[in-house]
Design an enzyme around this catalytic site. Structure first.
Site, short mmCIF file in Angstrom:
data_model
loop_
_atom_site.label_atom_id
_atom_site.label_comp_id
_atom_site.label_asym_id
_atom_site.label_seq_id
_atom_site.Cartn_x
_atom_site.Cartn_y
_atom_site.Cartn_z
N CYS A 47 1.17 -1.44 0.00
CA CYS A 47 0.10 0.12 -0.34
C CYS A 47 0.32 1.55 -0.56
CB CYS A 47 -0.65 -0.43 0.82
SG CYS A 47 -1.66 1.51 1.37
N SER A 49 0.94 3.57 1.61
CA SER A 49 1.00 3.85 3.68
C SER A 49 2.34 3.48 4.09
CB SER A 49 0.09 3.71 4.36
OG SER A 49 -1.19 4.07 4.23
N HIS A 52 5.20 5.61 2.75
CA HIS A 52 4.97 6.52 2.96
C HIS A 52 5.78 6.80 4.09
CE1 HIS A 52 2.03 9.15 0.86
NE2 HIS A 52 0.96 8.44 1.41
N HIS A 68 1.71 -4.16 5.87
CA HIS A 68 -0.12 -3.74 6.70
C HIS A 68 -1.70 -4.10 5.89
CE1 HIS A 68 -0.28 -0.24 4.29
NE2 HIS A 68 -1.81 0.12 4.68
N CYS A 175 -6.84 -3.63 4.34
CA CYS A 175 -6.52 -2.14 4.31
C CYS A 175 -7.73 -1.37 2.59
CB CYS A 175 -4.82 -1.30 4.07
SG CYS A 175 -5.01 0.23 4.05
P1 CND Z 1 -1.44 5.32 -4.62
O1 CND Z 1 -0.18 5.83 -5.00
O2 CND Z 1 -1.76 3.46 -5.24
O3 CND Z 1 -2.76 6.04 -6.01
C1 CND Z 1 -2.16 7.24 -6.48
C2 CND Z 1 -2.97 8.04 -6.92
O4 CND Z 1 -2.89 9.62 -7.23
C3 CND Z 1 -1.37 7.13 -8.74
O5 CND Z 1 -2.74 7.37 -9.86
C4 CND Z 1 -1.23 8.26 -8.77
O6 CND Z 1 -1.10 8.67 -9.99
C5 CND Z 1 -2.96 10.00 -8.17
N1 CND Z 1 -1.95 11.19 -7.89
C6 CND Z 1 -0.82 11.67 -8.02
N2 CND Z 1 -0.10 12.94 -7.67
C7 CND Z 1 -2.24 12.87 -8.82
C8 CND Z 1 -2.06 14.47 -8.58
N3 CND Z 1 -1.43 16.10 -8.32
N4 CND Z 1 -3.15 14.56 -9.08
C9 CND Z 1 -3.92 13.56 -9.55
N5 CND Z 1 -3.82 12.50 -9.17
C10 CND Z 1 -2.54 12.49 -8.98
O7 CND Z 1 -2.24 5.23 -4.15
P2 CND Z 1 -2.73 3.89 -2.69
O8 CND Z 1 -3.73 4.14 -3.48
O9 CND Z 1 -2.32 3.05 -2.09
O10 CND Z 1 -3.02 5.24 -1.72
C11 CND Z 1 -3.66 6.25 -1.77
C12 CND Z 1 -3.92 7.26 -0.41
O11 CND Z 1 -4.48 7.26 0.29
C13 CND Z 1 -1.94 7.14 0.37
O12 CND Z 1 -1.49 8.47 0.65
C14 CND Z 1 -1.98 6.65 1.02
O13 CND Z 1 -1.37 6.41 2.27
C15 CND Z 1 -3.49 6.32 2.03
C16 CND Z 1 -3.89 5.51 2.75
C17 CND Z 1 -5.10 6.11 3.31
C18 CND Z 1 -5.28 4.74 4.60
C19 CND Z 1 -6.87 5.80 5.77
O14 CND Z 1 -7.19 4.88 6.11
N6 CND Z 1 -7.31 6.24 5.30
C20 CND Z 1 -4.89 3.70 4.46
N7 CND Z 1 -4.34 3.13 3.44
C21 CND Z 1 -3.97 3.88 2.35
ZN ZN Z 2 -2.89 1.29 3.63
#
Ligand code: CND
Ligand code: ZN
Ligand code: ZN
Length: 375
Positions: A47, A49, A52, A68, A175
């Site tokens: 993921c 995260s 990050h 996770h 997740c």
């Molecule tokens: P992933 O990196 O696969 O997806 C992110 C997408 O965003 C990609 O398709 C990118 O091309 C796109 N992107 C990047 N920059 C931009 C921009 N400026 N404008 C438009 N699109 C853009 O990430 P993921 O899907 O695994 O995770 C997404 C987020 O969710 C990430 O920040 C992660 O840390 C978070 C997350 C949150 C939670 C929670 O519990 N709230 C749990 N897990 C992950």
């Molecule tokens: Zn996650």
């Protein structure tokens, strides 16, 4: 021969320093203490995260075993554990559910106060870790640490799932899928016939789209700067796909024009401050609900004019899609087994665990949605 009660020597991906690749190390995993569970990992998703934490955008104590989004089989249990037994298929819970704290007793909220996310100690509940490598203790990550052949978790951070479920698929219920899906159906409470905008089409964002579609949204506008993500977004329910790089004006203005002033529900699923603001502004000023799903960079803030909320707009966020994890994960697995939603389209790559660094390169280069690592 039973390994219960003994130290297990196995392989784990250890992150010694931020911004460096993982080292596959021989580690020792001590037996579970009281109220703890030792799990043989079978599969784990990768993921953003976790990435990050590698980049330092999420701060967590080092050295660490990250991961996770896993699924595995209980190897042994500590004294007093009653909810799982050796041989059970389980999913570790990065957002635990102790069942006793104020938040666990709250009917709506889900962010259990025993979590190790808000101010990470990098340990189990008792303040120590069961991992050692080269004589040094190695930290836990978010109560789970799935990038290891064996991990130990607190009982509140693991739940039994359907014995017939495919662990190499349902691991992403740990997740990405649940976070996205719940953000739509549980946090935003998307309504039939509504209009939605989803910023970021990774594994989590595409799961938001699945949730919006399940909830009966009429229009789902998918937003990403990587157009290679559009085909899958459409396959999963997006009705329109737009790339901010194709427009000279800000993307929230484009969305406002497309939707008579703004969408009913918007979701930021990237983890950037600028897109959190774009997502907020894309939701209608009076009736819009905007949900923060992406994890923002450590210690950065947005300055917001309260007028953006004064007209009636709602701005919210949630961890793990607002789901109480112990209660919800077995139900989500059962729903997947009953074909209520797909997971397969989200899993674009399957690699052996040893290729973990390759899996992160695929994520960073935008070539994968979810890579599942198998042990
Ligand atoms: P992933 O990196 O696969 O997806 C992110 C997408 O965003 C990609 O398709 C990118 O091309 C796109 N992107 C990047 N920059 C931009 C921009 N400026 N404008 C438009 N699109 C853009 O990430 P993921 O899907 O695994 O995770 C997404 C987020 O969710 C990430 O920040 C992660 O840390 C978070 C997350 C949150 C939670 C929670 O519990 N709230 C749990 N897990 C992950
Ligand atoms: Zn996650
Ligand atoms: Zn709790």
């Amino acid at each position: 021969m039973s390994t219960a009660g003994k130290v297990i020597k196995c392989k784990a991906a250890v992150l010694w320093e931020t911004k460096k690749p993982f080292s596959i190390e021989d580690i020792e995993v001590a037996p579970p203490k009281a109220h703890e569970v030792r799990i043989k990992m079978v599969a784990t998703g990768v993921c953003r995260s976790d990435d990050h934490a590698i980049s330092g955008s999420i701060t967590t104590p080092l050295p660490v075993v990250l991961g996770h989004e896993g699924a595995g089989i209980v190897e042994s249990i500590g004294e007093g554990v009653t909810s799982v037994k050796p041989g059970d298929k389980v999913i570790p819970l990065f957002s635990p559910q102790c069942g006793k704290c104020r938040i666990c007793k709250h009917p709506e909220s889900n962010f259990c106060m025993k979590n190790d996310l808000a101010n990470p100690r990098g340990t189990l509940l008792d303040g120590t870790t069961r991992f050692t490598c080269k004589g040094k203790p190695i930290h836990n990550f978010t109560s789970t640490s799935t990038f290891s052949q064996y991990t130990v978790v607190d009982e509140m951070a693991v739940v039994k799932i359907d014995a017939t479920s495919p662990l190499d698929k349902v691991c992403i219920i740990g997740c990405g899928f649940s976070t996205g899906y719940g953000s739509a159906v549980k946090v935003a409470k998307v309504t039939p016939g509504s209009t939605c905008a989803v910023f970021g089409l990774g594994g989590v964002g595409l799961s938001v789209i699945i949730g919006c579609k399940t909830a009966g949204a009429a229009r789902i506008i998918a937003v990403d700067i990587n157009k290679d993500k559009f085909a899958k977004a459409k396959e999963l329910g997006a009705t329109e796909c737009i790339n901010p790089l194709d427009y000279s004006k800000p993307i929230h203005e484009v969305i406002q024009e497309m939707t008579d002033g703004g969408v009913d529900f918007s979701f930021e699923v990237i983890g950037r401050l600028d897109t959190m603001m774009s997502s907020l502004l894309s939701s209608h000023a009076s009736c819009g609900v905007s949900v923060v799903v992406g994890v923002p960079p450590n210690s950065q803030s947005l300055s917001v004019n309260p007028l953006l909320l004064l007209l009636g707009r709602t701005w919210k966020g949630a961890i793990f899609g607002g789901f109480k994890s112990k209660d919800s994960v077995p139900k989500l697995v059962a729903d997947f087994m009953a074909n209520k939603f797909p997971l397969e389209p989200l899993i674009t790559h399957v690699l052996p665990f040893e290729k973990i660094n390759e899996a992160f390169e695929l994520l960073r280069s935008g070539k994968s949605i979810r890579t599942v690592l198998t042990f």
